[in-house]
Design an enzyme around this catalytic site. Structure first.
Site, PDB file in Angstrom:
ATOM      1  N   PRO A   1       0.816  -1.214   0.000  1.00  0.00           N
ATOM      2  CA  PRO A   1       0.000   0.000   0.000  1.00  0.00           C
ATOM      3  C   PRO A   1       0.845   1.257   0.000  1.00  0.00           C
ATOM      4  O   PRO A   1       1.819   1.379   0.757  1.00  0.00           O
ATOM      5  CB  PRO A   1      -0.808  -0.141   1.293  1.00  0.00           C
ATOM      6  CG  PRO A   1      -1.007  -1.622   1.415  1.00  0.00           C
ATOM      7  CD  PRO A   1       0.298  -2.225   0.926  1.00  0.00           C
ATOM      8  N   CYS A   2       0.477   2.203  -0.900  1.00  0.00           N
ATOM      9  CA  CYS A   2       1.350   3.331  -1.218  1.00  0.00           C
ATOM     10  C   CYS A   2       0.966   4.627  -0.526  1.00  0.00           C
ATOM     11  O   CYS A   2       1.629   5.644  -0.711  1.00  0.00           O
ATOM     12  CB  CYS A   2       1.357   3.561  -2.735  1.00  0.00           C
ATOM     13  SG  CYS A   2      -0.267   4.015  -3.401  1.00  0.00           S
ATOM     14  N   GLN A   3      -0.111   4.647   0.265  1.00  0.00           N
ATOM     15  CA  GLN A   3      -0.564   5.900   0.854  1.00  0.00           C
ATOM     16  C   GLN A   3       0.520   6.628   1.650  1.00  0.00           C
ATOM     17  O   GLN A   3       0.564   7.864   1.641  1.00  0.00           O
ATOM     18  CB  GLN A   3      -1.792   5.666   1.744  1.00  0.00           C
ATOM     19  CG  GLN A   3      -3.048   5.296   0.979  1.00  0.00           C
ATOM     20  CD  GLN A   3      -3.166   3.796   0.788  1.00  0.00           C
ATOM     21  OE1 GLN A   3      -2.190   3.067   0.915  1.00  0.00           O
ATOM     22  NE2 GLN A   3      -4.370   3.326   0.491  1.00  0.00           N
TER      23      GLN A   3
ATOM     24  N   PHE B   1       3.450   7.187   0.920  1.00  0.00           N
ATOM     25  CA  PHE B   1       4.401   7.862   0.047  1.00  0.00           C
ATOM     26  C   PHE B   1       3.728   8.614  -1.086  1.00  0.00           C
ATOM     27  O   PHE B   1       4.405   9.249  -1.895  1.00  0.00           O
ATOM     28  CB  PHE B   1       5.377   6.835  -0.544  1.00  0.00           C
ATOM     29  CG  PHE B   1       5.909   5.876   0.479  1.00  0.00           C
ATOM     30  CD1 PHE B   1       6.871   6.286   1.384  1.00  0.00           C
ATOM     31  CD2 PHE B   1       5.424   4.581   0.558  1.00  0.00           C
ATOM     32  CE1 PHE B   1       7.355   5.408   2.345  1.00  0.00           C
ATOM     33  CE2 PHE B   1       5.904   3.698   1.507  1.00  0.00           C
ATOM     34  CZ  PHE B   1       6.867   4.115   2.412  1.00  0.00           C
ATOM     35  N   SER B   2       2.401   8.550  -1.173  1.00  0.00           N
ATOM     36  CA  SER B   2       1.669   9.167  -2.273  1.00  0.00           C
ATOM     37  C   SER B   2       1.750  10.686  -2.204  1.00  0.00           C
ATOM     38  O   SER B   2       1.792  11.283  -1.131  1.00  0.00           O
ATOM     39  CB  SER B   2       0.204   8.723  -2.223  1.00  0.00           C
ATOM     40  OG  SER B   2      -0.568   9.480  -3.123  1.00  0.00           O
TER      41      SER B   2
END
Length: 389
Positions: A79-81, A83-84
């Site tokens: 899950p990228c949240q 670093f988004s």
């Protein structure tokens, strides 16, 4: 060859692995809607996913022990949240950061190789220390963090072990930022990929060379007019003669590596009826969604360029880039099927859930075609090195 997929989402990365010849040993995803999408397609006998063993659960609760020594590749998009660009930028302080779990899976399973995908934001300067920490952990997954150890202390211990002459990395790891448009995906989607091979295999590998080019798209628009001819349109755009000359010089300089043109939104939508047309209901997931509007920073994708990066509908930008500018000048939302084409999912792959739920799955996905390009290259390296494939 056997693959274990973490954080599978809508299945784009795993589908690319399957297309490249990997057998899915386990596909792990905790999101109910995404798992419903898998099961619907399995019931419809969608060949790529029909035989996948789906585990609807949190990856941290999965038992990896039975797979140790029996997996060639681990893949996934943690899950990228954290670093988004649209997130809160907490990196390792964000409880949604799943890189520690991805590293644990590598440690427990000890695969021959792995590939992980994340947002480009992870490579920003503000995350440089954590990026270095991730790389060290991927190189030495066996050096795990102690329960009472701070991240900073663990990083120091890893650095010391890594620089010690006696300690060769367990995995040789490289990373690169890839623009999906450079590989024929009709979307300007930049993501960072981490690829590692077990060092004892002695594999030499590099990222695949891009196959598509923005310059070639410009050449076919403004020099040969081939793009407009294919779509039976008049030339709708113009550039100066000086710009054309500069374009030709650039292409001549790159003539030893010929590429195809970037694919555009218009290219991708060929064959789909207007969603408000009476034929639209015959196409799965091709339903008109009203209410699209442009606002500063979110003006929609242009038809004759690759789409802007599809969003998952989070971080306060619902819809956001999930719309395009029509020939009439107005904007409208992509249908689920149109968005699936931007992500190169097959037309016979059905998405479960509402427009917003399906767009969340699509916005978080790896384009299937890009996943396949990466998987084919990794598979070739493994086959060339290990004689029992």
């Amino acid at each position: 060859m056997r693959n274990l997929e973490l954080f599978a989402g809508a299945g784009g990365l795993a589908m690319g692995m399957s297309r490249a010849g990997f057998e899915q040993a386990a596909v792990i995803e905790r999101d109910r809607a995404a798992c419903s999408t898998f099961r619907i397609n399995q019931r419809h006998h969608m060949s790529l996913v029909e035989d996948w063993p789906i585990f609807e659960m949190d990856a941290k609760d999965f038992d990896y022990d039975p797979y140790k020594g029996h997996i060639d590749l681990i893949s996934g998009g943690p899950p990228c949240q954290p670093f988004s660009m649209g997130g809160k930028h907490k990196s390792h302080n964000d409880d949604r950061d799943m890189f520690p779990l991805a590293i644990k899976a590598v440690r427990d399973v000890h695969p021959k190789a792995f590939i992980f995908e994340n947002v480009r934001g992870l490579t920003r300067k503000s995350f440089s220390n954590y990026l270095a920490y991730i790389l060290l952990q991927l190189q030495h997954p066996e050096i795990s963090r102690n329960d009472d150890e701070e991240i900073y202390d663990h990083q120091i211990r890893l650095e010391k072990e890594h620089t010690a002459s006696r300690m060769a990395p367990t995995y040789n790891v490289i990373y690169n930022v890839i623009n999906a448009a450079d590989f024929g995906i009709p979307q300007k989607r930049e993501r960072v990929f981490f690829v590692g091979f077990r060092s004892d295999l002695g594999i030499s590998w590099s990222f695949p060379e891009p196959t598509h080019s923005s310059d070639v798209l410009s050449y076919e628009k403004f020099v040969t007019r081939q793009y407009w001819d294919e779509h039976r349109l008049f030339n709708r755009e113009q550039i100066s003669s000086e710009a054309i000359q500069a374009l030709v010089r650039r292409l001549e300089a790159k003539c030893t590596h010929p590429r195809r043109r970037w694919r555009t939104v218009r290219d991708a939508l060929v064959g789909l009826p207007d969603p408000q047309d009476r034929m639209a209901p015959l196409v799965a997931n091709h339903v008109f969604t009203p209410g699209a509007r442009a606002y500063p920073g979110h003006t929609g994708s242009r038809l004759d360029e690759p789409a802007k990066t599809l969003k998952a509908g989070q971080h306060g930008v619902p819809g956001g880039e999930n719309m395009f500018v029509q020939d009439c000048g107005g904007v409208r939302y992509f249908t689920i099927r149109e968005a699936a084409r931007m992500q190169t999912f097959p037309d016979n792959y059905t998405f479960h859930g509402s427009w917003s739920e399906s767009m969340r799955q699509l916005g978080n996905a790896v384009p299937v075609q890009l996943a396949e390009v990466m998987a084919v290259s990794i598979a070739a390296a493994l086959r060339a090195t290990v004689g029992n494939y």
